[in-house]
Design a protein around this motif. Sequence first.
Motif, PDB file in Angstrom:
ATOM      1  N   GLU A  18      37.986  27.259  34.957  1.00  0.00           N
ATOM      2  CA  GLU A  18      37.914  28.424  35.851  1.00  0.00           C
ATOM      3  C   GLU A  18      37.088  28.108  37.099  1.00  0.00           C
ATOM      4  O   GLU A  18      37.428  28.539  38.197  1.00  0.00           O
ATOM      5  N   TRP A  19      36.022  27.354  36.932  1.00  0.00           N
ATOM      6  CA  TRP A  19      35.202  26.968  38.094  1.00  0.00           C
ATOM      7  C   TRP A  19      36.024  26.128  39.052  1.00  0.00           C
ATOM      8  O   TRP A  19      35.976  26.309  40.263  1.00  0.00           O
ATOM      9  N   LYS A  20      36.760  25.161  38.500  1.00  0.00           N
ATOM     10  CA  LYS A  20      37.584  24.282  39.339  1.00  0.00           C
ATOM     11  C   LYS A  20      38.619  25.104  40.102  1.00  0.00           C
ATOM     12  O   LYS A  20      38.821  24.899  41.300  1.00  0.00           O
ATOM     13  N   LYS A  21      39.228  26.037  39.421  1.00  0.00           N
ATOM     14  CA  LYS A  21      40.230  26.897  40.061  1.00  0.00           C
ATOM     15  C   LYS A  21      39.600  27.684  41.218  1.00  0.00           C
ATOM     16  O   LYS A  21      40.161  27.752  42.312  1.00  0.00           O
ATOM     17  N   GLU A  22      38.427  28.255  40.986  1.00  0.00           N
ATOM     18  CA  GLU A  22      37.746  29.023  42.029  1.00  0.00           C
ATOM     19  C   GLU A  22      37.313  28.126  43.193  1.00  0.00           C
ATOM     20  O   GLU A  22      37.426  28.511  44.360  1.00  0.00           O
ATOM     21  N   LEU A  23      36.807  26.928  42.876  1.00  0.00           N
ATOM     22  CA  LEU A  23      36.414  25.995  43.925  1.00  0.00           C
ATOM     23  C   LEU A  23      37.616  25.554  44.755  1.00  0.00           C
ATOM     24  O   LEU A  23      37.519  25.398  45.973  1.00  0.00           O
ATOM     25  N   GLU A  24      38.760  25.356  44.112  1.00  0.00           N
ATOM     26  CA  GLU A  24      39.969  24.993  44.847  1.00  0.00           C
ATOM     27  C   GLU A  24      40.396  26.114  45.784  1.00  0.00           C
ATOM     28  O   GLU A  24      40.807  25.852  46.915  1.00  0.00           O
ATOM     29  N   ASN A  25      40.284  27.350  45.328  1.00  0.00           N
ATOM     30  CA  ASN A  25      40.620  28.494  46.187  1.00  0.00           C
ATOM     31  C   ASN A  25      39.673  28.564  47.382  1.00  0.00           C
ATOM     32  O   ASN A  25      40.103  28.783  48.518  1.00  0.00           O
ATOM     33  N   LEU A  26      38.379  28.378  47.141  1.00  0.00           N
ATOM     34  CA  LEU A  26      37.407  28.377  48.240  1.00  0.00           C
ATOM     35  C   LEU A  26      37.666  27.228  49.210  1.00  0.00           C
ATOM     36  O   LEU A  26      37.545  27.383  50.424  1.00  0.00           O
ATOM     37  N   ALA A  27      38.045  26.067  48.669  1.00  0.00           N
ATOM     38  CA  ALA A  27      38.318  24.907  49.520  1.00  0.00           C
ATOM     39  C   ALA A  27      39.485  25.188  50.460  1.00  0.00           C
ATOM     40  O   ALA A  27      39.457  24.775  51.621  1.00  0.00           O
ATOM     41  N   ARG A  28      40.496  25.905  49.983  1.00  0.00           N
ATOM     42  CA  ARG A  28      41.623  26.269  50.853  1.00  0.00           C
ATOM     43  C   ARG A  28      41.149  27.143  52.007  1.00  0.00           C
ATOM     44  O   ARG A  28      41.544  26.948  53.156  1.00  0.00           O
ATOM     45  N   ILE A  29      40.275  28.085  51.707  1.00  0.00           N
ATOM     46  CA  ILE A  29      39.745  28.987  52.743  1.00  0.00           C
ATOM     47  C   ILE A  29      38.927  28.188  53.751  1.00  0.00           C
ATOM     48  O   ILE A  29      39.094  28.329  54.964  1.00  0.00           O
ATOM     49  N   MET A  44      31.484  20.881  46.114  1.00  0.00           N
ATOM     50  CA  MET A  44      30.452  20.561  45.128  1.00  0.00           C
ATOM     51  C   MET A  44      29.357  19.716  45.765  1.00  0.00           C
ATOM     52  O   MET A  44      28.169  19.964  45.547  1.00  0.00           O
ATOM     53  N   ARG A  45      29.746  18.736  46.579  1.00  0.00           N
ATOM     54  CA  ARG A  45      28.757  17.897  47.257  1.00  0.00           C
ATOM     55  C   ARG A  45      27.877  18.745  48.172  1.00  0.00           C
ATOM     56  O   ARG A  45      26.654  18.595  48.195  1.00  0.00           O
ATOM     57  N   ARG A  46      28.498  19.626  48.946  1.00  0.00           N
ATOM     58  CA  ARG A  46      27.738  20.494  49.857  1.00  0.00           C
ATOM     59  C   ARG A  46      26.759  21.366  49.085  1.00  0.00           C
ATOM     60  O   ARG A  46      25.617  21.558  49.502  1.00  0.00           O
ATOM     61  N   GLY A  47      27.223  21.913  47.973  1.00  0.00           N
ATOM     62  CA  GLY A  47      26.364  22.773  47.160  1.00  0.00           C
ATOM     63  C   GLY A  47      25.161  22.028  46.623  1.00  0.00           C
ATOM     64  O   GLY A  47      24.033  22.536  46.644  1.00  0.00           O
ATOM     65  N   ILE A  48      25.382  20.807  46.161  1.00  0.00           N
ATOM     66  CA  ILE A  48      24.282  19.993  45.632  1.00  0.00           C
ATOM     67  C   ILE A  48      23.311  19.637  46.761  1.00  0.00           C
ATOM     68  O   ILE A  48      22.096  19.735  46.596  1.00  0.00           O
ATOM     69  N   GLN A  49      23.859  19.251  47.922  1.00  0.00           N
ATOM     70  CA  GLN A  49      22.996  18.918  49.057  1.00  0.00           C
ATOM     71  C   GLN A  49      22.127  20.107  49.448  1.00  0.00           C
ATOM     72  O   GLN A  49      20.930  19.965  49.697  1.00  0.00           O
ATOM     73  N   GLU A  50      22.743  21.279  49.518  1.00  0.00           N
ATOM     74  CA  GLU A  50      22.012  22.478  49.928  1.00  0.00           C
ATOM     75  C   GLU A  50      20.971  22.876  48.883  1.00  0.00           C
ATOM     76  O   GLU A  50      19.823  23.153  49.209  1.00  0.00           O
ATOM     77  N   LYS A  51      21.372  22.905  47.630  1.00  0.00           N
ATOM     78  CA  LYS A  51      20.479  23.329  46.555  1.00  0.00           C
ATOM     79  C   LYS A  51      19.224  22.460  46.488  1.00  0.00           C
ATOM     80  O   LYS A  51      18.114  22.959  46.318  1.00  0.00           O
ATOM     81  N   TYR A  52      19.420  21.150  46.620  1.00  0.00           N
ATOM     82  CA  TYR A  52      18.298  20.232  46.464  1.00  0.00           C
ATOM     83  C   TYR A  52      17.798  19.673  47.790  1.00  0.00           C
ATOM     84  O   TYR A  52      16.984  18.756  47.802  1.00  0.00           O
ATOM     85  N   GLN A  53      18.286  20.245  48.897  1.00  0.00           N
ATOM     86  CA  GLN A  53      17.861  19.882  50.254  1.00  0.00           C
ATOM     87  C   GLN A  53      17.888  18.360  50.439  1.00  0.00           C
ATOM     88  O   GLN A  53      16.912  17.748  50.892  1.00  0.00           O
ATOM     89  N   LEU A  54      19.013  17.783  50.086  1.00  0.00           N
ATOM     90  CA  LEU A  54      19.187  16.332  50.209  1.00  0.00           C
ATOM     91  C   LEU A  54      19.743  15.998  51.578  1.00  0.00           C
ATOM     92  O   LEU A  54      20.628  16.674  52.097  1.00  0.00           O
TER      93      LEU A  54
END
Length: 59
Positions: A18-29, A44-54
């Motif tokens: 379900e997460w993958k499906k939702e992420l794919e929908n967001l990626a289209r947007i 996913m990469r962006r989320g990790i970068q933002e969460k951990y300020q990498l």
Amino acid sequence: MARPKSENVQINISIPAEWKKELENLARIYSVEEGETVTFLDLMRRGIQEKYQLGVKKQ
């Protein structure tokens, strides 16, 4: 478009379908908004970068 060689490492993770499906929908947007292809992995990469300020190492 192939990515240039880098010092990246590959990891394998498992996420709920379900997460993958939702992420794919967001990626289209995001792809439409940004005018370029965005994948669910990019999100996913962006989320990790933002969460951990990498930072992204410049080559």
